[in-house]
Design an enzyme around this catalytic site. Structure first.
Site, PDB file in Angstrom:
ATOM      1  N   LYS A 181     -39.920  -2.934 -28.852  1.00 22.68           N
ATOM      2  CA  LYS A 181     -40.641  -4.177 -29.110  1.00 22.68           C
ATOM      3  C   LYS A 181     -41.964  -3.778 -29.726  1.00 22.68           C
ATOM      4  O   LYS A 181     -42.695  -2.975 -29.168  1.00 22.68           O
ATOM      5  CB  LYS A 181     -40.960  -4.897 -27.793  1.00 22.68           C
ATOM      6  CG  LYS A 181     -39.858  -5.714 -27.252  1.00 22.68           C
ATOM      7  CD  LYS A 181     -40.379  -6.657 -26.181  1.00 22.68           C
ATOM      8  CE  LYS A 181     -41.186  -5.936 -25.131  1.00 22.68           C
ATOM      9  NZ  LYS A 181     -41.735  -6.839 -24.116  1.00 22.68           N
ATOM     10  N   MET A 235     -54.038  -4.386 -29.090  1.00 22.08           N
ATOM     11  CA  MET A 235     -53.359  -5.447 -29.836  1.00 22.08           C
ATOM     12  C   MET A 235     -54.372  -6.354 -30.545  1.00 22.08           C
ATOM     13  O   MET A 235     -54.184  -7.572 -30.614  1.00 22.08           O
ATOM     14  CB  MET A 235     -52.468  -6.283 -28.881  1.00 22.08           C
ATOM     15  CG  MET A 235     -51.378  -5.452 -28.258  1.00 22.08           C
ATOM     16  SD  MET A 235     -50.428  -6.313 -27.000  1.00 22.08           S
ATOM     17  CE  MET A 235     -51.511  -6.220 -25.589  1.00 22.08           C
ATOM     18  N   ASP A 276     -39.104   2.134 -25.052  1.00 27.45           N
ATOM     19  CA  ASP A 276     -39.798   1.218 -25.960  1.00 27.45           C
ATOM     20  C   ASP A 276     -40.169   1.863 -27.284  1.00 27.45           C
ATOM     21  O   ASP A 276     -40.112   3.076 -27.430  1.00 27.45           O
ATOM     22  CB  ASP A 276     -41.118   0.781 -25.300  1.00 27.45           C
ATOM     23  CG  ASP A 276     -40.912  -0.354 -24.317  1.00 27.45           C
ATOM     24  OD1 ASP A 276     -39.803  -0.890 -24.275  1.00 27.45           O
ATOM     25  OD2 ASP A 276     -41.883  -0.680 -23.605  1.00 27.45           O
TER      26      ASP A 276
HETATM   27  N1  SAH Z   1     -49.143  -0.014 -21.800  1.00 23.33           N
HETATM   28  C1  SAH Z   1     -49.792   0.478 -23.005  1.00 23.33           C
HETATM   29  C2  SAH Z   1     -50.343  -0.643 -23.848  1.00 23.33           C
HETATM   30  C3  SAH Z   1     -49.286  -1.601 -24.354  1.00 23.33           C
HETATM   31  S1  SAH Z   1     -49.927  -2.807 -25.449  1.00 23.33           S
HETATM   32  C4  SAH Z   1     -50.897   1.463 -22.610  1.00 23.33           C
HETATM   33  O1  SAH Z   1     -51.258   1.561 -21.434  1.00 23.33           O
HETATM   34  O2  SAH Z   1     -51.346   2.182 -23.502  1.00 23.33           O
HETATM   35  C5  SAH Z   1     -49.686  -2.025 -26.992  1.00 23.33           C
HETATM   36  C6  SAH Z   1     -51.020  -1.768 -27.660  1.00 23.33           C
HETATM   37  O3  SAH Z   1     -51.639  -0.612 -27.103  1.00 23.33           O
HETATM   38  C7  SAH Z   1     -50.930  -1.471 -29.142  1.00 23.33           C
HETATM   39  O4  SAH Z   1     -50.858  -2.655 -29.896  1.00 23.33           O
HETATM   40  C8  SAH Z   1     -52.252  -0.748 -29.379  1.00 23.33           C
HETATM   41  O5  SAH Z   1     -53.335  -1.649 -29.403  1.00 23.33           O
HETATM   42  C9  SAH Z   1     -52.368   0.063 -28.098  1.00 23.33           C
HETATM   43  N2  SAH Z   1     -51.816   1.427 -28.252  1.00 23.33           N
HETATM   44  C10 SAH Z   1     -50.766   1.944 -27.597  1.00 23.33           C
HETATM   45  N3  SAH Z   1     -50.584   3.236 -27.928  1.00 23.33           N
HETATM   46  C11 SAH Z   1     -51.554   3.534 -28.827  1.00 23.33           C
HETATM   47  C12 SAH Z   1     -51.923   4.710 -29.530  1.00 23.33           C
HETATM   48  N4  SAH Z   1     -51.240   5.839 -29.392  1.00 23.33           N
HETATM   49  N5  SAH Z   1     -52.999   4.656 -30.356  1.00 23.33           N
HETATM   50  C13 SAH Z   1     -53.709   3.525 -30.497  1.00 23.33           C
HETATM   51  N6  SAH Z   1     -53.419   2.375 -29.853  1.00 23.33           N
HETATM   52  C14 SAH Z   1     -52.357   2.389 -29.026  1.00 23.33           C
END
Ligand code: SAH
Length: 256
Positions: A62, A175, A40
């Site tokens: 995505k 998000m 991803d």
């Molecule tokens: N499965 C992922 C989340 C997916 S949704 C998890 O467990 O982290 C994607 C959202 O996660 C992004 O829009 C943001 O809000 C957050 N996100 C993911 N990685 C991030 C990072 N390194 N720093 C800040 N926000 C992050």
């Protein structure tokens, strides 16, 4: 080339929040035996180096707002590759089951009777605050935490944010950057104008950015600092434990 001798299987692998060293050892082992890696946008490409050179690596990126690879296409690719090449590692940002649509992929694979295993990853929801030394729980300060999506499938903010804003929990919103105005409004309506708030862009990655304030000031700060997605929002007293919050209070005390 189609290799019929290989056993088809799928590993849903959590890549962690960005820093490639935050992958689990089990994750490294899975990548080492991958025939195909589907990865991803929010996964670090450095992780692909754990996979054999001859493994097929496919970007199925995505990002919120982009629909270059519909979920349906990803599901189908995953099955095609597993049937034709063997071990597919589906590398996903953070943890596969925290807003990662991991279960949908598991379910889809199960409908083809392809065995799936899940390797959890460090979710950004807990890992990114931790890397900033913001604990999601802290004795005497926060007894629980919520992880909520800022944007639901219908495009609205989640109703859970209204409930969470009323609670004493630490509230982590994924998000949610685009919905910050609305979210701030919800916290204000709950009388939380002065609740410590942080926004972290790209936690654990090179272009990491941290903004710390309170509900009332956070929107202006985010704009000023030009914070971009991916970012997460942290609302809660625990944010006051961050050193820059203490500086903020000091500045406030000297200017008022
Ligand atoms: N499965 C992922 C989340 C997916 S949704 C998890 O467990 O982290 C994607 C959202 O996660 C992004 O829009 C943001 O809000 C957050 N996100 C993911 N990685 C991030 C990072 N390194 N720093 C800040 N926000 C992050």
């Amino acid at each position: 080339m189609v290799n019929q001798n290989k056993d088809s299987r799928i590993t849903l692998l959590g890549a962690g929040p960005g820093d490639p060293d935050l992958l689990t050892i089990k994750g490294v082992k899975a990548l080492q035996t991958a025939d195909v890696v589907l990865y991803d946008a929010l996964t670090n490409e450095a992780l692909l180096e754990h996979a054999p050179a001859e493994a097929i690596k496919v970007y199925v990126g995505k990002r919120s707002g982009e629909h270059s690879y519909p979920q349906e296409t990803i599901n189908k690719l995953m099955i095609d590759y597993a049937l034709n090449y063997g071990h597919v590692v589906r590398l996903k940002g953070g943890d596969p089951f925290v807003f990662g649509r991991g279960y949908e992929e598991l379910d889809y694979a199960a409908s083809y009777s392809i065995p799936v295993s899940v390797i959890p990853g460090i979710s950004s929801s807990i890992g990114v605050p931790a890397l900033q030394q913001i604990p999601v729980t802290h004795r005497g300060m926060s007894e629980s935490f919520w992880v909520i999506t800022g944007t639901t499938t219908s495009g609205e903010v989640s109703n859970d944010i209204y409930l969470a804003a009323e609670s004493n929990a630490t509230v982590v919103i994924l998000m949610g950057l685009k919905k910050l105005s609305k979210i701030v409004e919800i916290f204000k309506a709950a009388g939380k104008h002065n609740l410590p708030t942080a926004v972290v862009q790209n936690g654990s990655a090179e272009n990491e950015k941290l903004v710390v304030g309170v509900v009332e000031t956070i929107e202006g700060l985010v704009e000023q600092q030009d914070v971009k997605a991916p970012a997460l929002l942290i609302f809660g007293e625990v944010v006051s434990l961050h050193p820059s919050f203490k500086n903020l209070l000091r500045e406030y005390a000297t200017t008022s």
